[in-house]
Design an enzyme around this catalytic site. Structure first.
Site, short mmCIF file in Angstrom:
data_model
loop_
_atom_site.label_atom_id
_atom_site.label_comp_id
_atom_site.label_asym_id
_atom_site.label_seq_id
_atom_site.Cartn_x
_atom_site.Cartn_y
_atom_site.Cartn_z
N ASP A 280 -31.06 -12.87 29.26
CA ASP A 280 -30.46 -11.43 29.11
C ASP A 280 -30.51 -10.54 30.40
OD1 ASP A 280 -33.25 -11.18 29.13
OD2 ASP A 280 -32.92 -9.79 27.19
N PHE B 186 -28.93 -13.74 36.29
CA PHE B 186 -29.94 -13.74 37.56
C PHE B 186 -29.40 -13.00 38.80
CE2 PHE B 186 -30.53 -18.01 35.37
CZ PHE B 186 -31.70 -17.99 35.01
#
Length: 232
Positions: free
Chosen positions: A79, A92
């Site tokens: 998330d 990321f």
């Protein structure tokens, strides 16, 4: 269905994404009302005063920047970063003002190149789908929306890519991502698995796996242009 379609709501973000006529809109998640139900849950949290991240305009960034027809590599995250200003809708990827998150530093170390930033938008524009299992989170509450229904979208996206005739590379890092290997036709696509890049991973089974070089080698073997993983 979510009631507020304003620009600062999840429902508004969903309406804008639908207006884009993206190929991703053929997924059942968008056709059956599941997307509207998730947006309504997110907007209920917004209405209660919660700080939801990323900004609504960025919620569907991964799908907007990397259409289904252009996917060459898939990287799955959990998330968004739970600190305001850090996340912008790509797994990321980091646009915050501080030093890079520890997991991202571990990931970028596999490039054997100078780390110049954490914004992974250049990857997304080349066909790298950077998709989280939950597209939203709350400030200071990592994992807060993991059970809101977003995971159905991730499952369907993986299955849709697997069903295409065009080959793709799936980079599955950590238990949650690796569990989706069952959705992938490994006979036509590359599945490259590793442990999670988090420094808290005691097995340390991500460093040294060279996922980017392996992905490019696989693409090249099939006559496909490699990804330029360098960041500006």
């Amino acid at each position: 269905m979510a009631q507020d379609n304003g620009p600062d709501t999840a429902a508004g973000a969903l309406a804008a994404f639908r207006a884009s006529r993206s190929p991703w809109l053929a997924l059942p998640f968008f056709e059956t009302g599941a997307a509207d139900a998730v947006a309504a849950r997110v907007d209920a949290r917004l209405a209660s005063g919660a700080t939801v991240l990323p900004a609504p305009r960025d919620i569907f960034n991964a799908l907007t920047l990397t259409p289904l027809t252009q996917v060459k590599v898939v990287i799955l995250g959990q998330d968004p970063y739970p600190t305001p200003g850090d996340a912008h809708g790509l797994a990321f990827s980091y646009v915050g003002p501080r030093r890079l998150p520890a997991s991202l530093k571990v990931i970028l170390a596999e490039l054997d190149a100078p780390i110049r930033g954490g914004d992974l938008t250049p990857w997304a524009r080349q066909g790298v789908l950077l998709l989280n299992s939950a597209l939203t989170v709350e400030a200071g509450k990592a994992g807060a929306h993991l059970r809101y229904g977003w995971s159905a979208l991730t499952d369907e996206a993986v299955a849709a890519i697997s069903a295409r005739p065009e080959p793709a590379v799936f980079l599955l890092w950590g238990a949650q991502a690796r569990a989706r290997a069952a959705l992938i036709d490994a006979g036509r696509h590359a599945v490259i698995e590793a442990g999670h890049p988090s420094p808290l991973n005691r097995l340390r089974d991500f460093p040294g796996t060279k996922p980017f070089a392996r992905a490019n080698a696989w693409l090249a073997d099939r006559g496909l242009a490699p990804i330029d993983w360098r960041l500006p």
